[in-house]
Design a protein around this motif. Structure first.
Motif, mmCIF file in Angstrom:
data_model
loop_
_atom_site.group_PDB
_atom_site.id
_atom_site.type_symbol
_atom_site.label_atom_id
_atom_site.label_comp_id
_atom_site.label_asym_id
_atom_site.label_seq_id
_atom_site.Cartn_x
_atom_site.Cartn_y
_atom_site.Cartn_z
ATOM 1 N N PRO A 197 -60.832 -20.576 7.820
ATOM 2 C CA PRO A 197 -60.541 -20.266 9.227
ATOM 3 C C PRO A 197 -60.282 -18.783 9.462
ATOM 4 C CG PRO A 197 -58.713 -21.456 8.207
ATOM 5 C CD PRO A 197 -59.862 -21.529 7.256
ATOM 6 N N GLY A 198 -59.719 -18.092 8.445
ATOM 7 C CA GLY A 198 -59.496 -16.661 8.603
ATOM 8 C C GLY A 198 -60.793 -15.899 8.795
ATOM 9 N N ASN A 199 -61.862 -16.336 8.125
ATOM 10 C CA ASN A 199 -63.165 -15.698 8.312
ATOM 11 C C ASN A 199 -63.709 -15.950 9.713
ATOM 12 O OD1 ASN A 199 -63.445 -14.436 5.823
ATOM 13 N ND2 ASN A 199 -64.446 -16.178 4.862
ATOM 14 N N VAL A 200 -63.528 -17.179 10.201
ATOM 15 C CA VAL A 200 -63.970 -17.489 11.566
ATOM 16 C C VAL A 200 -63.248 -16.577 12.554
ATOM 17 C CG1 VAL A 200 -64.019 -19.238 13.385
ATOM 18 C CG2 VAL A 200 -64.551 -19.883 11.034
ATOM 19 N N GLY A 201 -61.924 -16.463 12.399
ATOM 20 C CA GLY A 201 -61.159 -15.616 13.306
ATOM 21 C C GLY A 201 -61.553 -14.153 13.218
ATOM 22 N N ALA A 202 -61.812 -13.665 12.012
ATOM 23 C CA ALA A 202 -62.206 -12.263 11.842
ATOM 24 C C ALA A 202 -63.546 -11.987 12.499
ATOM 25 C CB ALA A 202 -62.261 -11.920 10.357
ATOM 26 N N TYR B 142 -59.685 -23.916 16.289
ATOM 27 C CA TYR B 142 -58.395 -23.348 16.649
ATOM 28 C C TYR B 142 -57.333 -23.606 15.585
ATOM 29 C CZ TYR B 142 -60.845 -22.578 20.971
ATOM 30 O OH TYR B 142 -61.773 -22.154 21.892
ATOM 31 N N ASN B 143 -57.762 -23.566 14.338
ATOM 32 C CA ASN B 143 -56.823 -23.536 13.229
ATOM 33 C C ASN B 143 -55.894 -22.327 13.439
ATOM 34 O OD1 ASN B 143 -55.929 -22.486 10.496
ATOM 35 N ND2 ASN B 143 -56.944 -24.346 9.821
ATOM 36 N N PRO B 144 -54.584 -22.461 13.209
ATOM 37 C CA PRO B 144 -53.689 -21.314 13.424
ATOM 38 C C PRO B 144 -54.111 -20.049 12.690
ATOM 39 C CG PRO B 144 -52.414 -23.313 13.105
ATOM 40 C CD PRO B 144 -53.854 -23.677 12.825
ATOM 41 N N ASN B 145 -54.733 -20.196 11.515
ATOM 42 C CA ASN B 145 -55.198 -19.014 10.778
ATOM 43 C C ASN B 145 -56.365 -18.337 11.488
ATOM 44 O OD1 ASN B 145 -53.317 -19.245 8.724
ATOM 45 N ND2 ASN B 145 -54.633 -20.524 7.454
ATOM 46 N N ALA B 146 -57.225 -19.131 12.129
ATOM 47 C CA ALA B 146 -58.334 -18.552 12.893
ATOM 48 C C ALA B 146 -57.809 -17.804 14.103
ATOM 49 C CB ALA B 146 -59.303 -19.646 13.319
ATOM 50 N N ILE B 147 -56.830 -18.390 14.770
ATOM 51 C CA ILE B 147 -56.237 -17.735 15.941
ATOM 52 C C ILE B 147 -55.590 -16.416 15.534
ATOM 53 C CG2 ILE B 147 -54.475 -17.915 17.727
ATOM 54 C CD1 ILE B 147 -54.915 -20.971 17.655
ATOM 55 N N ARG B 148 -54.839 -16.462 14.434
ATOM 56 C CA ARG B 148 -54.133 -15.265 13.972
ATOM 57 C C ARG B 148 -55.110 -14.174 13.556
ATOM 58 N NH1 ARG B 148 -51.722 -17.558 10.184
ATOM 59 N NH2 ARG B 148 -49.937 -18.224 11.397
ATOM 60 N N ALA B 149 -56.149 -14.552 12.793
ATOM 61 C CA ALA B 149 -57.117 -13.557 12.318
ATOM 62 C C ALA B 149 -57.903 -12.947 13.467
ATOM 63 C CB ALA B 149 -58.065 -14.194 11.305
ATOM 64 N N SER B 150 -58.051 -13.679 14.551
ATOM 65 C CA SER B 150 -58.786 -13.156 15.708
ATOM 66 C C SER B 150 -57.910 -12.303 16.606
ATOM 67 C CB SER B 150 -59.359 -14.314 16.530
ATOM 68 O OG SER B 150 -58.361 -14.915 17.346
ATOM 69 N N VAL C 218 -68.365 -12.942 4.738
ATOM 70 C CA VAL C 218 -69.122 -13.262 5.945
ATOM 71 C C VAL C 218 -68.648 -12.447 7.142
ATOM 72 C CG1 VAL C 218 -67.637 -15.213 6.581
ATOM 73 C CG2 VAL C 218 -70.005 -15.150 7.371
ATOM 74 N N SER C 219 -67.347 -12.148 7.214
ATOM 75 C CA SER C 219 -66.860 -11.358 8.336
ATOM 76 C C SER C 219 -67.325 -9.907 8.242
ATOM 77 C CB SER C 219 -65.332 -11.427 8.422
ATOM 78 O OG SER C 219 -64.730 -10.880 7.274
ATOM 79 N N THR C 220 -67.442 -9.386 7.024
ATOM 80 C CA THR C 220 -67.959 -8.030 6.836
ATOM 81 C C THR C 220 -69.428 -7.956 7.225
ATOM 82 O OG1 THR C 220 -66.403 -7.633 5.023
ATOM 83 C CG2 THR C 220 -68.320 -6.190 5.149
ATOM 84 N N THR C 221 -70.202 -8.945 6.800
ATOM 85 C CA THR C 221 -71.614 -9.000 7.162
ATOM 86 C C THR C 221 -71.783 -9.072 8.666
ATOM 87 O OG1 THR C 221 -72.126 -10.133 5.079
ATOM 88 C CG2 THR C 221 -73.776 -10.251 6.825
ATOM 89 N N ALA C 222 -70.972 -9.895 9.315
ATOM 90 C CA ALA C 222 -71.044 -10.014 10.776
ATOM 91 C C ALA C 222 -70.757 -8.681 11.444
ATOM 92 C CB ALA C 222 -70.063 -11.078 11.260
ATOM 93 N N ALA C 223 -69.774 -7.947 10.931
ATOM 94 C CA ALA C 223 -69.424 -6.654 11.523
ATOM 95 C C ALA C 223 -70.580 -5.666 11.408
ATOM 96 C CB ALA C 223 -68.174 -6.092 10.846
#
Length: 276
Positions: free
Chosen positions: A129-134, A157-165, A249-254
């Motif tokens: 979820p942290g990757n999704v949020g990032a 909307y996992n809390p980790n996804a919310i926090r990372a976003s 995956v979040s780095t690639t997306a960026a």
């Protein structure tokens, strides 16, 4: 409406909120947890319905008290928790002692819209979820139109996804759908599709992301499924010069989103020419 004080970890409202740390209970109760003032305020701005707010502010925190008063004035239930009770509800070390129980936003593919210069990110089978949020946070920064989580391995909307976003998951249109359903929808709306694959021969800078476009990323462990192959899908890769064979995956997306942003705002006078 007054602000009540809870001093027992056995309070039924606290116990119900604690259960929302579990994905199964979030699905069963159809509610989510939002940690932090910034994240909660961004949810409010996006029109997310807050059911109740639990807070643990110091007595001399005038700003926090004023914000809680504004919530009660808006008809939202607010409870002050003792430090020991809040420690039971909170996750990790939080500088701001506030957690909200809210109704999760619900969107379908057809509610995303695809007109004009839409730029979308599709995440297939991403587990963390942290990757999704990032990724959502980067999508917000680059002005992307939407994030689609295809065949997701975690709830949106996992809390980790919310926090990372940083709460931007409430500002960026986000939805979950199946991979085949997503592909069919993109094709229906004539959105050009770029699939990030390690083995792709074409570098990500050698294609044009102008116009309606979707960038598809897979999980780090499995990559993209065979759904994302076809004559109308362009595979692209990032150069890898070290021992690692892939990026987070979040780095690639960026990297891909900022290249798309660069191209969309570039002119003939820019230092870096457009990719052909």
């Amino acid at each position: 409406m007054t602000i009540s004080l809870i001093t027992s970890v056995h309070n039924p409202r606290v116990k119900a909120a604690v259960k929302l740390r579990s994905g199964r209970d979030r699905a069963r109760q159809e509610q989510i947890l939002i940690d932090g003032i910034r994240e909660i305020q961004r949810a409010q701005i996006a029109g997310v319905r807050l059911h109740e707010v639990f807070a643990c502010f110091s007595d001399d925190d005038a700003a926090g008290a004023s914000w809680l008063d504004s919530l009660t004035a808006a008809g939202i239930d607010v409870c002050r928790l003792s430090p020991s009770v809040f420690a039971r509800l909170a996750y990790g070390q939080r500088e701001q002692g506030v957690v909200a129980v809210a109704e999760p936003p619900r969107r379908t593919l057809d509610e995303l819209g695809s007109a004009g210069d839409a730029l979308m990110i599709v995440l297939e089978r991403v587990e963390k979820p942290g990757n999704v949020g990032a990724v959502v946070r980067t999508a917000d920064a680059t002005g992307a139109s939407a994030v689609i989580v295809a065949d997701g391995a975690t709830d949106l909307y996992n809390p980790n996804a919310i926090r990372a976003s940083l709460g931007t998951i409430f500002a960026v249109p986000v939805c979950a759908a199946g991979s085949r359903e997503t592909l069919a929808w993109l094709r229906q709306h004539r959105v050009r599709i770029f699939a990030a694959r390690v083995e792709a021969a074409q570098l990500y800078t050698r294609v044009s992301y102008r116009g309606p476009a979707a960038i598809v990323l897979g999980s780090e462990s499995e990559g993209l499924s065979d759904v994302w192959q076809g004559p109308d899908i362009t595979p692209v890769s990032l150069p890898m010069h070290g021992m690692a064979d892939s990026l987070n995956v979040s780095t690639t997306a960026a990297v891909l989103l900022y290249e798309a942003l660069r191209q969309r705002h570039a002119t003939e006078d820019d230092t870096f020419p457009l990719a052909g």
